[in-house]
Motif scaffolding. Structure first.
Motif, PDB file in Angstrom:
ATOM      1  N   GLY A  19       0.804  -1.213   0.000  1.00 45.79           N
ATOM      2  CA  GLY A  19       0.000   0.000   0.000  1.00 45.79           C
ATOM      3  C   GLY A  19       0.835   1.261   0.000  1.00 45.79           C
ATOM      4  N   ARG A  20       2.019   1.208   0.606  1.00 44.10           N
ATOM      5  CA  ARG A  20       2.872   2.396   0.663  1.00 44.10           C
ATOM      6  C   ARG A  20       3.532   2.683  -0.686  1.00 44.10           C
ATOM      7  NH1 ARG A  20       4.025   0.016   5.674  1.00 44.10           N
ATOM      8  NH2 ARG A  20       5.904  -0.993   4.843  1.00 44.10           N
ATOM      9  N   ASP A  21       3.883   1.630  -1.421  1.00 45.91           N
ATOM     10  CA  ASP A  21       4.562   1.831  -2.709  1.00 45.91           C
ATOM     11  C   ASP A  21       4.283   0.640  -3.622  1.00 45.91           C
ATOM     12  OD1 ASP A  21       6.119   2.655  -4.783  1.00 45.91           O
ATOM     13  OD2 ASP A  21       8.007   2.708  -3.670  1.00 45.91           O
ATOM     14  N   PRO A  22       3.061   0.567  -4.167  1.00 43.91           N
ATOM     15  CA  PRO A  22       2.715  -0.587  -5.002  1.00 43.91           C
ATOM     16  C   PRO A  22       3.592  -0.721  -6.233  1.00 43.91           C
ATOM     17  CG  PRO A  22       1.026   1.112  -5.154  1.00 43.91           C
ATOM     18  CD  PRO A  22       1.930   1.505  -4.047  1.00 43.91           C
ATOM     19  N   HIS A  23       4.021   0.403  -6.808  1.00 46.88           N
ATOM     20  CA  HIS A  23       4.784   0.304  -8.052  1.00 46.88           C
ATOM     21  C   HIS A  23       6.180  -0.269  -7.830  1.00 46.88           C
ATOM     22  CE1 HIS A  23       1.733   1.978 -10.606  1.00 46.88           C
ATOM     23  NE2 HIS A  23       1.535   2.937  -9.731  1.00 46.88           N
ATOM     24  N   ALA A  24       6.728  -0.110  -6.645  1.00 48.55           N
ATOM     25  CA  ALA A  24       8.007  -0.755  -6.337  1.00 48.55           C
ATOM     26  C   ALA A  24       7.841  -2.264  -6.314  1.00 48.55           C
ATOM     27  CB  ALA A  24       8.540  -0.246  -4.999  1.00 48.55           C
ATOM     28  N   VAL A  25       6.713  -2.734  -5.792  1.00 49.62           N
ATOM     29  CA  VAL A  25       6.436  -4.176  -5.770  1.00 49.62           C
ATOM     30  C   VAL A  25       6.300  -4.700  -7.189  1.00 49.62           C
ATOM     31  CG1 VAL A  25       4.789  -5.946  -5.033  1.00 49.62           C
ATOM     32  CG2 VAL A  25       5.351  -4.038  -3.499  1.00 49.62           C
ATOM     33  N   ALA A  27       7.517  -3.418  -9.916  1.00 48.95           N
ATOM     34  CA  ALA A  27       8.809  -3.348 -10.607  1.00 48.95           C
ATOM     35  C   ALA A  27       9.659  -4.572 -10.273  1.00 48.95           C
ATOM     36  CB  ALA A  27       9.541  -2.059 -10.224  1.00 48.95           C
ATOM     37  N   ARG A  28       9.642  -4.961  -9.009  1.00 50.69           N
ATOM     38  CA  ARG A  28      10.412  -6.140  -8.608  1.00 50.69           C
ATOM     39  C   ARG A  28       9.877  -7.401  -9.284  1.00 50.69           C
ATOM     40  NH1 ARG A  28       9.052  -9.568  -4.760  1.00 50.69           N
ATOM     41  NH2 ARG A  28       7.646  -8.080  -3.734  1.00 50.69           N
ATOM     42  N   LEU A  29       8.553  -7.530  -9.314  1.00 52.03           N
ATOM     43  CA  LEU A  29       7.962  -8.714  -9.938  1.00 52.03           C
ATOM     44  C   LEU A  29       8.228  -8.739 -11.440  1.00 52.03           C
ATOM     45  CD1 LEU A  29       4.538  -8.783  -8.046  1.00 52.03           C
ATOM     46  CD2 LEU A  29       6.418 -10.416  -7.804  1.00 52.03           C
ATOM     47  N   ARG A  30       8.101  -7.579 -12.104  1.00 54.45           N
ATOM     48  CA  ARG A  30       8.375  -7.532 -13.548  1.00 54.45           C
ATOM     49  C   ARG A  30       9.800  -7.962 -13.852  1.00 54.45           C
ATOM     50  NH1 ARG A  30       5.894  -2.518 -13.668  1.00 54.45           N
ATOM     51  NH2 ARG A  30       7.994  -1.619 -13.570  1.00 54.45           N
ATOM     52  N   ALA A  31      10.742  -7.507 -13.015  1.00 57.53           N
ATOM     53  CA  ALA A  31      12.146  -7.849 -13.232  1.00 57.53           C
ATOM     54  C   ALA A  31      12.384  -9.343 -13.085  1.00 57.53           C
ATOM     55  CB  ALA A  31      13.030  -7.061 -12.258  1.00 57.53           C
ATOM     56  N   GLN A  32      11.593  -9.988 -12.240  1.00 59.10           N
ATOM     57  CA  GLN A  32      11.760 -11.422 -12.004  1.00 59.10           C
ATOM     58  C   GLN A  32      11.138 -12.271 -13.107  1.00 59.10           C
ATOM     59  OE1 GLN A  32      10.005 -11.988  -8.153  1.00 59.10           O
ATOM     60  NE2 GLN A  32      11.712 -11.025  -7.054  1.00 59.10           N
ATOM     61  N   GLY A  33      10.113 -11.715 -13.791  1.00 55.56           N
ATOM     62  CA  GLY A  33       9.457 -12.470 -14.847  1.00 55.56           C
ATOM     63  C   GLY A  33       8.059 -11.951 -15.107  1.00 55.56           C
ATOM     64  N   PRO A  34       7.436 -12.397 -16.202  1.00 55.04           N
ATOM     65  CA  PRO A  34       6.119 -11.872 -16.560  1.00 55.04           C
ATOM     66  C   PRO A  34       4.941 -12.547 -15.861  1.00 55.04           C
ATOM     67  CG  PRO A  34       6.922 -13.314 -18.281  1.00 55.04           C
ATOM     68  CD  PRO A  34       8.017 -13.227 -17.266  1.00 55.04           C
ATOM     69  N   VAL A  35       5.151 -13.733 -15.292  1.00 52.29           N
ATOM     70  CA  VAL A  35       4.041 -14.488 -14.696  1.00 52.29           C
ATOM     71  C   VAL A  35       4.476 -15.041 -13.347  1.00 52.29           C
ATOM     72  CG1 VAL A  35       2.371 -16.354 -15.027  1.00 52.29           C
ATOM     73  CG2 VAL A  35       3.290 -15.152 -17.022  1.00 52.29           C
ATOM     74  N   HIS A  36       3.602 -14.868 -12.325  1.00 44.12           N
ATOM     75  CA  HIS A  36       3.959 -15.278 -10.971  1.00 44.12           C
ATOM     76  C   HIS A  36       2.790 -16.003 -10.309  1.00 44.12           C
ATOM     77  CE1 HIS A  36       7.415 -12.474 -11.175  1.00 44.12           C
ATOM     78  NE2 HIS A  36       6.577 -11.779 -11.918  1.00 44.12           N
ATOM     79  N   ARG A  37       3.095 -17.080  -9.610  1.00 42.78           N
ATOM     80  CA  ARG A  37       2.105 -17.759  -8.778  1.00 42.78           C
ATOM     81  C   ARG A  37       2.193 -17.140  -7.394  1.00 42.78           C
ATOM     82  NH1 ARG A  37      -2.702 -20.258  -9.206  1.00 42.78           N
ATOM     83  NH2 ARG A  37      -2.842 -22.266  -8.125  1.00 42.78           N
ATOM     84  N   VAL A  38       1.123 -16.436  -6.956  1.00 40.66           N
ATOM     85  CA  VAL A  38       1.153 -15.719  -5.685  1.00 40.66           C
ATOM     86  C   VAL A  38      -0.135 -15.990  -4.916  1.00 40.66           C
ATOM     87  CG1 VAL A  38       2.581 -13.888  -6.689  1.00 40.66           C
ATOM     88  CG2 VAL A  38       0.098 -13.598  -6.574  1.00 40.66           C
ATOM     89  N   ALA A  39      -0.128 -15.601  -3.662  1.00 45.88           N
ATOM     90  CA  ALA A  39      -1.326 -15.690  -2.826  1.00 45.88           C
ATOM     91  C   ALA A  39      -1.863 -14.287  -2.577  1.00 45.88           C
ATOM     92  CB  ALA A  39      -1.009 -16.367  -1.499  1.00 45.88           C
ATOM     93  N   LEU A  40      -3.183 -14.155  -2.648  1.00 47.66           N
ATOM     94  CA  LEU A  40      -3.839 -12.900  -2.312  1.00 47.66           C
ATOM     95  C   LEU A  40      -3.939 -12.763  -0.788  1.00 47.66           C
ATOM     96  CD1 LEU A  40      -6.706 -12.781  -4.964  1.00 47.66           C
ATOM     97  CD2 LEU A  40      -4.422 -11.777  -5.059  1.00 47.66           C
ATOM     98  N   PRO A  41      -4.315 -11.596  -0.279  1.00 53.09           N
ATOM     99  CA  PRO A  41      -4.407 -11.429   1.175  1.00 53.09           C
ATOM    100  C   PRO A  41      -5.321 -12.434   1.862  1.00 53.09           C
ATOM    101  CG  PRO A  41      -4.405  -9.283   0.126  1.00 53.09           C
ATOM    102  CD  PRO A  41      -4.473 -10.300  -0.985  1.00 53.09           C
ATOM    103  N   ASP A  42      -6.355 -12.934   1.162  1.00 56.09           N
ATOM    104  CA  ASP A  42      -7.236 -13.931   1.774  1.00 56.09           C
ATOM    105  C   ASP A  42      -6.699 -15.344   1.621  1.00 56.09           C
ATOM    106  OD1 ASP A  42      -7.673 -14.603  -0.852  1.00 56.09           O
ATOM    107  OD2 ASP A  42      -9.856 -14.333  -0.797  1.00 56.09           O
ATOM    108  N   GLY A  43      -5.500 -15.490   1.039  1.00 54.51           N
ATOM    109  CA  GLY A  43      -4.890 -16.799   0.871  1.00 54.51           C
ATOM    110  C   GLY A  43      -5.166 -17.459  -0.460  1.00 54.51           C
ATOM    111  N   SER A  44      -6.036 -16.881  -1.280  1.00 48.51           N
ATOM    112  CA  SER A  44      -6.372 -17.495  -2.565  1.00 48.51           C
ATOM    113  C   SER A  44      -5.163 -17.496  -3.496  1.00 48.51           C
ATOM    114  CB  SER A  44      -7.510 -16.731  -3.243  1.00 48.51           C
ATOM    115  OG  SER A  44      -8.665 -16.733  -2.454  1.00 48.51           O
ATOM    116  N   PRO A  45      -4.872 -18.636  -4.131  1.00 44.86           N
ATOM    117  CA  PRO A  45      -3.765 -18.678  -5.093  1.00 44.86           C
ATOM    118  C   PRO A  45      -4.212 -18.159  -6.453  1.00 44.86           C
ATOM    119  CG  PRO A  45      -4.730 -20.861  -4.878  1.00 44.86           C
ATOM    120  CD  PRO A  45      -5.479 -19.973  -3.916  1.00 44.86           C
ATOM    121  N   VAL A  46      -3.399 -17.310  -7.062  1.00 41.11           N
ATOM    122  CA  VAL A  46      -3.701 -16.775  -8.392  1.00 41.11           C
ATOM    123  C   VAL A  46      -2.405 -16.697  -9.184  1.00 41.11           C
ATOM    124  CG1 VAL A  46      -5.659 -15.401  -7.555  1.00 41.11           C
ATOM    125  CG2 VAL A  46      -3.392 -14.349  -7.733  1.00 41.11           C
TER     126      VAL A  46
END
Length: 409
Positions: A19-25, A27-46
Motif C-alpha cells: 500500500g505504501r509503494d505498489p509500483h516498487a512491488v 517493478a520487482r515482480l516484472r524484473a523477475q518475470g512476466p508471470v507469478h504464482r502468488v497468494a492474495l491477502p485472503d490466501g487465494s492462489p492466483v
C-alpha cells in the motif's frame, strides 16, 4: 499437499508495504518475470501477470474467461446475487456480444456527445459548491464535493432517477463502495436491486429519452434483454461508472498538483488536456488489476503453464509502468501522446462507457484547473488518506484550498 497449505507457501506480494509503494512491488515482480504464482491477502492462489505484452495478450485471449462458471478453486472476485450477475463482466463470446450489441445502442458516440452540456452543467454546479465551501472554511474535499457526486449525478440523469430518490440512491452507492461489513453490503445490494426492478417497471410503463428506456426498447433481430439482464446491466453501469470516474478525477488532480511543471505546461497549452487525460489513465489509473480471468483450458503465458480453472490476474498497474513498453514509464508526461494504454480494457471487454468516462474526467479537470487557478493541496501529500488493496489504489479524501474563484464559461 492441500490447496490451503500450497497457498500458504506462495509469495504474498500484497502485504503492508504494498500500500505504501505498489509500483516498487510491481517493478520487482516484472524484473523477475512476466508471470507469478502468488497468494492474495485472503490466501487465494492466483497467477499474476505483470508485463505489458503478456497483459495485453491476456486481455484478448478467449481462453481466459470472465465467466465464473469456469473457475476451479481460488479467487472469484466480487460476489453478487444471481439476478445481478447477468452482465457484461461475467459473460464471454456470443453471450457477451449479444448483450453488448443491445447495450451499445444507449452508448453510441452521438448519444454520449449529446450529454456534454448536461455533464458540463453538473460539473459547474458541483464546482460552485466546492468553491463556496473552500471560501468559507479555507478548504474543501474534492472527493466529497465533486469527484464522488459527479458520476452519480450523470448516472442518475442517464437513468432518469427521480429527484426525490437521488439522495437515497447516492447513499446506497456510497455504502456499497465502503461498507461497514458484509451484512451492510448484502443489504444495500438488495435495496439497489429492488430499486432498479421498480424503476424499470415504471420506465417500461412510461418510457422516456434516457438510457434505461433505451435498454428496455433495445432490439437486435427481435432479441431483447431479459429482466435479469436489464437489472444486472443497470447495476454494472452504476458501479463501474461511479467508482472508476470518482477515483480518476481525484487521482488525476492529485497527480497534476504534485507535478507542478506538468500542471504549468497544461495551463499554458489547454489543448493538451485530452492527452493529459490519457496519460493520467496510464499513470494514475486506480485499478491495479483487470477483472479476474479463469483459464477454460490449459494455457501457456510466456511459457508458464496455467492449468484449466485457475484464476489469472492481469495487472494493469504493472503493465502501465513496463519499461519494455513505455519510455521512462515512472515519469508523468502529458506530452507523451501515447493512448495505447490498457486502463479501459482491450479486446472483447473494452469499456463500453469509455467515451463518457473520458468526458467526465476531462470536464472536471478543466473546471478545477481553469476556474480555480489557485487550487492547491490543503495538507502535505504524505498526509492524504488512501484506500489501497491488491485491486485498487485511490484517495479517500483530497482536501484543497483556493486563492481565486474565476468566472464561469
Amino acid at each position: 499437499m492441500t490447496q490451503s497449505i500450497a497457498a500458504a507457501a506462495l509469495p504474498q506480494p500484497f502485504g503492508d508495504g504494498f500500500g505504501r509503494d505498489p509500483h516498487a512491488v510491481y517493478a520487482r515482480l516484472r524484473a523477475q518475470g512476466p508471470v507469478h504464482r502468488v497468494a492474495l491477502p485472503d490466501g487465494s492462489p492466483v497467477w499474476l501477470v505483470t508485463r505489458e505484452a503478456e497483459v495485453r495478450q491476456g486481455l484478448a485471449d478467449p481462453r481466459l474467461s470472465v465467466d465464473k462458471r469456469h473457475s476451479g478453486t481460488g479467487f472469484k472476485g466480487f460476489s453478487l446475487p444471481p439476478a445481478l450477475d447477468a452482465n457484461l463482466l461475467n459473460l464471454d463470446g456470443a453471450d457477451h456480444l449479444r448483450l453488448r450489441r443491445l447495450v451499445s445502442q444507449g452508448f453510441s458516440a452521438r448519444h454520449v456527445e449529446g450529454l456534454r452540456p448536461q455533464v458540463r452543467d453538473a460539473v459547474d454546479g458541483l464546482l460552485g459548491r466546492l468553491a463556496a465551501r473552500a471560501g468559507a472554511e479555507g478548504r474543501a474535499d474534492v472527493v466529497a464535493e465533486l469527484a464522488r457526486p459527479l458520476p452519480l449525478k450523470v448516472i442518475g440523469d442517464l437513468f432518469a432517477v427521480p429527484e426525490a430518490d437521488r439522495d437515497l440512491f447516492s447513499g446506497w452507492v456510497a455504502a456499497m463502495l465502503a461498507p461497514a461489513g458484509r451484512e451492510e453490503l448484502a443489504g444495500t445490494i438488495g435495496l439497489v436491486h429492488d430499486f432498479f426492478v421498480t424503476l424499470i417497471a415504471r420506465r417500461r410503463a412510461a418510457p422516456g429519452d434516457d438510457v434505461l428506456s433505451g435498454l428496455i426498447a433495445a432490439r437486435d433481430d427481435g432479441d431483447r434483454l431479459t429482466e435479469d439482464e436489464l437489472v444486472s446491466l443497470a447495476f454494472l453501469i452504476l458501479m463501474a461508472g461511479s467508482e472508476n470516474v470518482q477515483h480518476q478525477i481525484s487521482g488525476g488532480l492529485f497527480t497534476l498538483l504534485t507535478h507542478p511543471e506538468q500542471l504549468a505546461a497544461l495551463r499554458a497549452r489547454p489543448e493538451l488536456l485530452p492527452d493529459a487525460v490519457e496519460e493520467l489513465l496510464r499513470y494514475a489509473h486506480p485499478n491495479h488489476q483487470a477483472i479476474r480471468r479463469f483459464a477454460t483450458e490449459p494455457v501457456e503465458i510466456a511459457g508458464v503453464p496455467i492449468p484449466a480453472g485457475d484464476t489469472v490476474l492481469l495487472s494493469l498497474a504493472a503493465a502501465h509502468r513496463d519499461p519494455a513498453r513505455y519510455d521512462a514509464p515512472d515519469r508523468f508526461d502529458i506530452g507523451r501522446a501515447d493512448p495505447g494504454h490498457l486502463a479501459l480494457g482491450h479486446g472483447l471487454h473494452y469499456c463500453l462507457g469509455a467515451p463518457l468516462a473520458r468526458m467526465q474526467v476531462g470536464l472536471a479537470l478543466e473546471a478545477l484547473l481553469w476556474r480555480l487557478p489557485g487550487v492547491r493541496l490543503a495538507v502535505p501529500a504524505a498526509e492524504l488518506p488512501w484506500a489501497s488493496t491488491f485491486r485498487f489504489h485511490a484517495l479517500r479524501e483530497l482536501p484543497v484550498s483556493v486563492d481565486v474563484v474565476a468566472g464561469g464559461h
